[in-house]
Design an enzyme around this catalytic site. Structure first.
Site, PDB file in Angstrom:
ATOM      1  CB  THR A   1      -9.514   0.674  -0.957  1.00 35.31           C
ATOM      2  OG1 THR A   1     -10.610   1.340  -0.305  1.00 35.31           O
ATOM      3  CG2 THR A   1      -9.989  -0.679  -1.463  1.00 35.31           C
TER       4      THR A   1
ATOM      5  CG  HIS B   1      21.934   8.574  34.646  1.00 35.89           C
ATOM      6  ND1 HIS B   1      21.464   9.819  34.272  1.00 35.89           N
ATOM      7  CD2 HIS B   1      23.262   8.703  34.867  1.00 35.89           C
ATOM      8  CE1 HIS B   1      22.473  10.670  34.277  1.00 35.89           C
ATOM      9  NE2 HIS B   1      23.578  10.029  34.630  1.00 35.89           N
TER      10      HIS B   1
ATOM     11  CD  GLU C   1       7.261  12.701   8.446  1.00 43.62           C
ATOM     12  OE1 GLU C   1       6.953  12.304   9.567  1.00 43.62           O
ATOM     13  OE2 GLU C   1       7.164  11.972   7.425  1.00 43.62           O
TER      14      GLU C   1
ATOM     15  N   GLY D   1       0.828  23.643   2.625  1.00 42.29           N
ATOM     16  CA  GLY D   1       0.338  22.835   3.745  1.00 42.29           C
ATOM     17  C   GLY D   1       1.436  22.530   4.749  1.00 42.29           C
TER      18      GLY D   1
ATOM     19  N   GLY E   1       0.795  -1.229   0.000  1.00 42.89           N
ATOM     20  CA  GLY E   1       0.000   0.000   0.000  1.00 42.89           C
ATOM     21  C   GLY E   1       0.824   1.274   0.000  1.00 42.89           C
TER      22      GLY E   1
HETATM   23  P1  FAD Z   1      -3.054   2.056   2.032  1.00 38.42           P
HETATM   24  O1  FAD Z   1      -1.732   1.896   2.613  1.00 38.42           O
HETATM   25  O2  FAD Z   1      -3.350   3.282   1.247  1.00 38.42           O
HETATM   26  O3  FAD Z   1      -3.288   0.777   1.111  1.00 38.42           O
HETATM   27  C1  FAD Z   1      -4.429   0.631   0.327  1.00 38.42           C
HETATM   28  C2  FAD Z   1      -4.121  -0.389  -0.760  1.00 38.42           C
HETATM   29  O4  FAD Z   1      -5.344  -0.728  -1.406  1.00 38.42           O
HETATM   30  C3  FAD Z   1      -3.203   0.132  -1.874  1.00 38.42           C
HETATM   31  O5  FAD Z   1      -2.174  -0.776  -2.091  1.00 38.42           O
HETATM   32  C4  FAD Z   1      -4.104   0.220  -3.101  1.00 38.42           C
HETATM   33  O6  FAD Z   1      -3.427  -0.061  -4.309  1.00 38.42           O
HETATM   34  C5  FAD Z   1      -5.110  -0.867  -2.795  1.00 38.42           C
HETATM   35  N1  FAD Z   1      -6.410  -0.711  -3.465  1.00 38.42           N
HETATM   36  C6  FAD Z   1      -7.206   0.390  -3.487  1.00 38.42           C
HETATM   37  N2  FAD Z   1      -8.343   0.129  -4.156  1.00 38.42           N
HETATM   38  C7  FAD Z   1      -8.265  -1.166  -4.575  1.00 38.42           C
HETATM   39  C8  FAD Z   1      -9.125  -2.017  -5.298  1.00 38.42           C
HETATM   40  N3  FAD Z   1     -10.338  -1.624  -5.696  1.00 38.42           N
HETATM   41  N4  FAD Z   1      -8.711  -3.276  -5.557  1.00 38.42           N
HETATM   42  C9  FAD Z   1      -7.497  -3.714  -5.154  1.00 38.42           C
HETATM   43  N5  FAD Z   1      -6.640  -2.952  -4.440  1.00 38.42           N
HETATM   44  C10 FAD Z   1      -7.031  -1.696  -4.147  1.00 38.42           C
HETATM   45  N6  FAD Z   1       1.540   6.946   8.536  1.00 38.42           N
HETATM   46  C11 FAD Z   1       2.199   6.657   9.674  1.00 38.42           C
HETATM   47  O7  FAD Z   1       1.609   6.090  10.595  1.00 38.42           O
HETATM   48  N7  FAD Z   1       3.520   6.967   9.829  1.00 38.42           N
HETATM   49  C12 FAD Z   1       4.213   7.591   8.853  1.00 38.42           C
HETATM   50  O8  FAD Z   1       5.404   7.856   9.025  1.00 38.42           O
HETATM   51  C13 FAD Z   1       3.546   7.922   7.650  1.00 38.42           C
HETATM   52  N8  FAD Z   1       4.207   8.543   6.652  1.00 38.42           N
HETATM   53  C14 FAD Z   1       3.545   8.837   5.497  1.00 38.42           C
HETATM   54  C15 FAD Z   1       4.242   9.508   4.507  1.00 38.42           C
HETATM   55  C16 FAD Z   1       3.615   9.838   3.323  1.00 38.42           C
HETATM   56  C17 FAD Z   1       4.371  10.548   2.254  1.00 38.42           C
HETATM   57  C18 FAD Z   1       2.253   9.456   3.131  1.00 38.42           C
HETATM   58  C19 FAD Z   1       1.555   9.757   1.845  1.00 38.42           C
HETATM   59  C20 FAD Z   1       1.550   8.797   4.115  1.00 38.42           C
HETATM   60  C21 FAD Z   1       2.193   8.484   5.317  1.00 38.42           C
HETATM   61  N9  FAD Z   1       1.528   7.850   6.360  1.00 38.42           N
HETATM   62  C22 FAD Z   1       2.182   7.567   7.520  1.00 38.42           C
HETATM   63  C23 FAD Z   1       0.118   7.437   6.244  1.00 38.42           C
HETATM   64  C24 FAD Z   1       0.017   5.937   5.929  1.00 38.42           C
HETATM   65  O9  FAD Z   1       0.707   5.680   4.731  1.00 38.42           O
HETATM   66  C25 FAD Z   1      -1.440   5.515   5.807  1.00 38.42           C
HETATM   67  O10 FAD Z   1      -2.147   5.883   6.978  1.00 38.42           O
HETATM   68  C26 FAD Z   1      -1.552   4.010   5.638  1.00 38.42           C
HETATM   69  O11 FAD Z   1      -0.862   3.571   4.499  1.00 38.42           O
HETATM   70  C27 FAD Z   1      -3.027   3.589   5.523  1.00 38.42           C
HETATM   71  O12 FAD Z   1      -3.087   2.208   5.379  1.00 38.42           O
HETATM   72  P2  FAD Z   1      -4.291   1.493   4.643  1.00 38.42           P
HETATM   73  O13 FAD Z   1      -4.021   0.031   4.748  1.00 38.42           O
HETATM   74  O14 FAD Z   1      -5.586   2.000   5.155  1.00 38.42           O
HETATM   75  O15 FAD Z   1      -4.229   1.955   3.114  1.00 38.42           O
HETATM   76  P1  NAI Z   2      -2.141  17.168   7.024  1.00 40.22           P
HETATM   77  O1  NAI Z   2      -3.588  17.063   7.267  1.00 40.22           O
HETATM   78  O2  NAI Z   2      -1.184  16.687   8.039  1.00 40.22           O
HETATM   79  O3  NAI Z   2      -1.741  18.685   6.739  1.00 40.22           O
HETATM   80  C1  NAI Z   2      -2.318  19.432   5.712  1.00 40.22           C
HETATM   81  C2  NAI Z   2      -2.099  20.897   5.996  1.00 40.22           C
HETATM   82  O4  NAI Z   2      -2.484  21.634   4.855  1.00 40.22           O
HETATM   83  C3  NAI Z   2      -2.921  21.409   7.169  1.00 40.22           C
HETATM   84  O5  NAI Z   2      -2.078  22.144   8.018  1.00 40.22           O
HETATM   85  C4  NAI Z   2      -3.971  22.285   6.497  1.00 40.22           C
HETATM   86  O6  NAI Z   2      -4.420  23.353   7.322  1.00 40.22           O
HETATM   87  C5  NAI Z   2      -3.215  22.774   5.279  1.00 40.22           C
HETATM   88  N1  NAI Z   2      -4.054  23.208   4.151  1.00 40.22           N
HETATM   89  C6  NAI Z   2      -5.200  22.652   3.699  1.00 40.22           C
HETATM   90  N2  NAI Z   2      -5.630  23.305   2.602  1.00 40.22           N
HETATM   91  C7  NAI Z   2      -4.738  24.294   2.350  1.00 40.22           C
HETATM   92  C8  NAI Z   2      -4.610  25.284   1.340  1.00 40.22           C
HETATM   93  N3  NAI Z   2      -5.496  25.395   0.358  1.00 40.22           N
HETATM   94  N4  NAI Z   2      -3.551  26.114   1.376  1.00 40.22           N
HETATM   95  C9  NAI Z   2      -2.627  26.014   2.378  1.00 40.22           C
HETATM   96  N5  NAI Z   2      -2.694  25.071   3.339  1.00 40.22           N
HETATM   97  C10 NAI Z   2      -3.725  24.223   3.326  1.00 40.22           C
HETATM   98  O7  NAI Z   2      -1.936  16.444   5.620  1.00 40.22           O
HETATM   99  P2  NAI Z   2      -0.626  15.953   4.866  1.00 40.22           P
HETATM  100  O8  NAI Z   2       0.584  16.590   5.420  1.00 40.22           O
HETATM  101  O9  NAI Z   2      -0.948  16.072   3.431  1.00 40.22           O
HETATM  102  O10 NAI Z   2      -0.605  14.421   5.255  1.00 40.22           O
HETATM  103  C11 NAI Z   2      -1.689  13.547   4.881  1.00 40.22           C
HETATM  104  C12 NAI Z   2      -1.871  12.451   5.872  1.00 40.22           C
HETATM  105  O11 NAI Z   2      -0.771  11.554   5.844  1.00 40.22           O
HETATM  106  C13 NAI Z   2      -2.004  12.977   7.269  1.00 40.22           C
HETATM  107  O12 NAI Z   2      -3.306  12.650   7.722  1.00 40.22           O
HETATM  108  C14 NAI Z   2      -1.011  12.246   8.077  1.00 40.22           C
HETATM  109  O13 NAI Z   2      -1.608  11.618   9.161  1.00 40.22           O
HETATM  110  C15 NAI Z   2      -0.435  11.181   7.152  1.00 40.22           C
HETATM  111  N6  NAI Z   2       1.026  11.227   7.306  1.00 40.22           N
HETATM  112  C16 NAI Z   2       1.558  10.823   8.495  1.00 40.22           C
HETATM  113  C17 NAI Z   2       2.888  10.911   8.726  1.00 40.22           C
HETATM  114  C18 NAI Z   2       3.418  10.507  10.044  1.00 40.22           C
HETATM  115  O14 NAI Z   2       2.699   9.897  10.809  1.00 40.22           O
HETATM  116  N7  NAI Z   2       4.675  10.797  10.349  1.00 40.22           N
HETATM  117  C19 NAI Z   2       3.829  11.402   7.703  1.00 40.22           C
HETATM  118  C20 NAI Z   2       3.157  11.846   6.511  1.00 40.22           C
HETATM  119  C21 NAI Z   2       1.813  11.731   6.333  1.00 40.22           C
END
Ligand code: FAD
Ligand code: NAI
Length: 466
Positions: free
Chosen positions: A143, A445, A187, A180, A40
């Site tokens: 998904t 410590h 990050e 945003g 995913g």
């Molecule tokens: P996903 O991981 O999105 O997986 C869904 C899967 O379903 C995908 O593989 C997709 O191809 C598949 N799929 C969708 N529709 C279908 C279909 N109809 N048939 C078959 N397959 C399908 N979260 C953290 O906790 N820590 C982090 O450090 C972190 N960093 C992140 C950094 C970035 C850049 C991003 C974008 C997100 C980050 N997140 C982080 C968020 C995290 O990736 C998501 O919360 C997490 O992946 C959600 O898991 P999920 O299983 O719900 O869905």
């Molecule tokens: P986010 O929800 O963390 O931040 C989006 C930011 O964009 C908010 O501060 C919001 O006020 C701002 N924003 C919204 N519309 C805007 C606009 N038109 N102009 C300017 N600012 C605007 O979402 P982000 O960073 O895209 O991450 C998506 C998801 O992925 C989050 O829900 C997060 O939980 C997850 N994620 C988690 C990580 C982790 O756990 N370390 C790392 C990366 C992503």
């Protein structure tokens, strides 16, 4: 026709963990995945690649700026971006292979293709113009989510990128404009800033990291500004002109007023994520969505269609991998007739910058709004011995405890390794522990975790080293 006890659609951290737990409980399980690789968003374009680049870029930064003061003399580090991207890819491949191994080990069938729910107990899997239908007692929708887009601003993943493009840029942008100031912006902004980009973050609200404790967010913003980040708060990007060699972004005050322009080589749009339900056939099958397009579930993850459940980013709640995983375990146990459960009051959040930011439970703002009387204990890393000798003293620990019962209600940390330190607070809170319990727990410590103990002592106004 193949028949299963459970078909899970999606193999992100929610889906694959659910499949493994169900197999452990004796079910015959299949997963459906439309992407070429399993894992995913998290493994392929999310958590894992971003952490690989955060680690590698931090090493680059340390080699350039911190080694000399420790008496480690090296010549100025040179960036080999293709090698860094290769390091990232090796990390992705290793983890994806790990999920493939888990599927084999647990005898879970992997059905490659797009899954569509035809009704209770029937899933169609289509790939390359061919389709098959499988029968199953239960279905779990996992998904995930997709990037949220800005109206009128087209993401080409080269110059105007989402997180996916920002994880694979082929050169360091001179100027990176981030829309945003959420987790992704800070990050990935850190990654490219460490590698040499000038970073400007435009945020709609008047603060960064909405949802995090306000005092923590304020101090973290100051730390990032000291590192070289520039913030434009209370502003939004309304258009990006791509006609010239550099991009020209139109910035408007969120409250209205005259627009300005900012130039950039790359614009990263990271304004949140939206649930992904395309192609699942939910409407036809009768699976209801809520008003934000998320699959609607009851407290036991059941959707409006009998035998169909949903978890992870596609349902309400924080979009975090560990939340999806815990829901995957809980729903598998519920389907098996057990009492699966997720405690949404104790889900940690971590921002993997330097320093890291971590948090669990209530913020001060939430407690004020709920009218809960609380006491605060704080302890800065400047007073922590280990942090002092390592000269990494940015940040502090903040503990919020119930004023009457002393029960810990929230813990917030800025500091190196804050993402590791938060878990003792999670365990404490799972057991309904008090600040006194934490303060009387012996901490090794010299560790940075002693600052957590001292903050707990500070709740009772008796921190030793401050
Ligand atoms: P996903 O991981 O999105 O997986 C869904 C899967 O379903 C995908 O593989 C997709 O191809 C598949 N799929 C969708 N529709 C279908 C279909 N109809 N048939 C078959 N397959 C399908 N979260 C953290 O906790 N820590 C982090 O450090 C972190 N960093 C992140 C950094 C970035 C850049 C991003 C974008 C997100 C980050 N997140 C982080 C968020 C995290 O990736 C998501 O919360 C997490 O992946 C959600 O898991 P999920 O299983 O719900 O869905
Ligand atoms: P986010 O929800 O963390 O931040 C989006 C930011 O964009 C908010 O501060 C919001 O006020 C701002 N924003 C919204 N519309 C805007 C606009 N038109 N102009 C300017 N600012 C605007 O979402 P982000 O960073 O895209 O991450 C998506 C998801 O992925 C989050 O829900 C997060 O939980 C997850 N994620 C988690 C990580 C982790 O756990 N370390 C790392 C990366 C992503």
């Amino acid at each position: 026709m193949a028949t299963y006890d459970l078909v899970v659609i999606g193999t992100g951290p929610g889906g694959y963990v659910c499949a493994v737990r169900a197999a452990q409980l004796g079910m015959k399980v299949a997963v459906v995945e439309k992407n070429a690789t399993l894992g995913g968003t998290c493994l392929n374009v999310g958590c894992m690649p971003s952490k690989a680049l955060l680690h590698a870029s931090e090493m680059f930064e340390e080699a350039g700026h911190s080694f000399a003061k420790m008496g480690v003399s090296v010549s100025a580090p040179k960036l080999d971006l293709p090698a860094m991207m290769n390091f990232k890819q090796q990390g992705i491949d290793g983890n994806v292979k790990g999920v493939e191994f888990l599927m084999k080990k647990n005898k879970i069938d992997v059905l490659k293709g797009t899954g569509k729910i035809l009704g209770t107990g029937k899933v169609e899997v289509s790939a390359d113009g061919k389709s098959q239908t499988v029968e199953t007692k239960s279905i779990v929708i996992a998904t995930g989510s997709d990037i949220a887009r800005l109206k009128g601003i087209e993401i080409d993943e080269k110059r105007i990128v989402s997180s996916t493009g920002a994880l694979s840029l082929d050169k360091v942008p001179g100027k990176l404009l981030i829309v945003g100031a959420g987790v992704i912006g800070l990050e990935l902004g850190s990654v490219w800033h460490r590698l040499g980009a000038e970073v400007v973050v435009v945020e709609f609200l008047d603060r960064i990291l909405p949802g995090m404790d306000g005092e923590i967010a304020k101090q973290f913003q100051r730390i990032l500004e000291k590192q070289g980040f520039a913030f434009k708060l209370g502003a939004k990007v309304t258009a990006v002109d791509t006609s010239g060699k550099t991009l020209k972004a139109t910035i408007e005050p969120a409250a209205g007023g005259a627009a300005g322009t900012l130039e950039a080589d790359v614009v990263l749009v990271c304004i949140g994520r939206v649930p992904f339900t395309d192609g699942l056939g939910l409407k036809e099958a009768g699976v209801a969505l809520d008003n934000r397009g998320r699959v609607q579930i009851d407290p036991h993850f059941a959707t409006s269609l009998k035998g169909v459940y949903a978890i992870g980013d596609v349902v309400a709640g924080p979009m975090l991998a560990h939340k999806a995983e815990d829901e995957g375990v809980a729903v598998a146990e519920i389907i098996a007739g057990q009492a699966g459960h997720v405690n949404y009051d104790v889900i940690p959040g971590v921002v993997y910058t330097t320093p890291e930011v971590s948090s669990v439970g209530k913020t001060e703002e939430e407690l004020k709004q709920a009218g809960v009387a609380y006491t605060v204990g704080k302890f800065p890393f400047t007073a922590n011995g280990r942090s002092k000798v390592n000269q990494t003293t940015d940040g502090f620990v903040k503990i919020l405890a119930d004023a009457k019962t002393d029960r810990v209600l929230g813990v917030h940390i800025i500091g190196r390794e804050a993402g590791e330190m938060i878990h003792e607070a999670c365990v404490l809170m799972e057991f309904g522990g008090s600040a006194e319990d934490l303060a009387r727990t012996c901490h090794a410590h010299p560790t940075r975790s002693e600052a957590v103990k001292e903050a707990a002592l500070a709740v009772g106004k008796r921190a030793i080293h401050m």
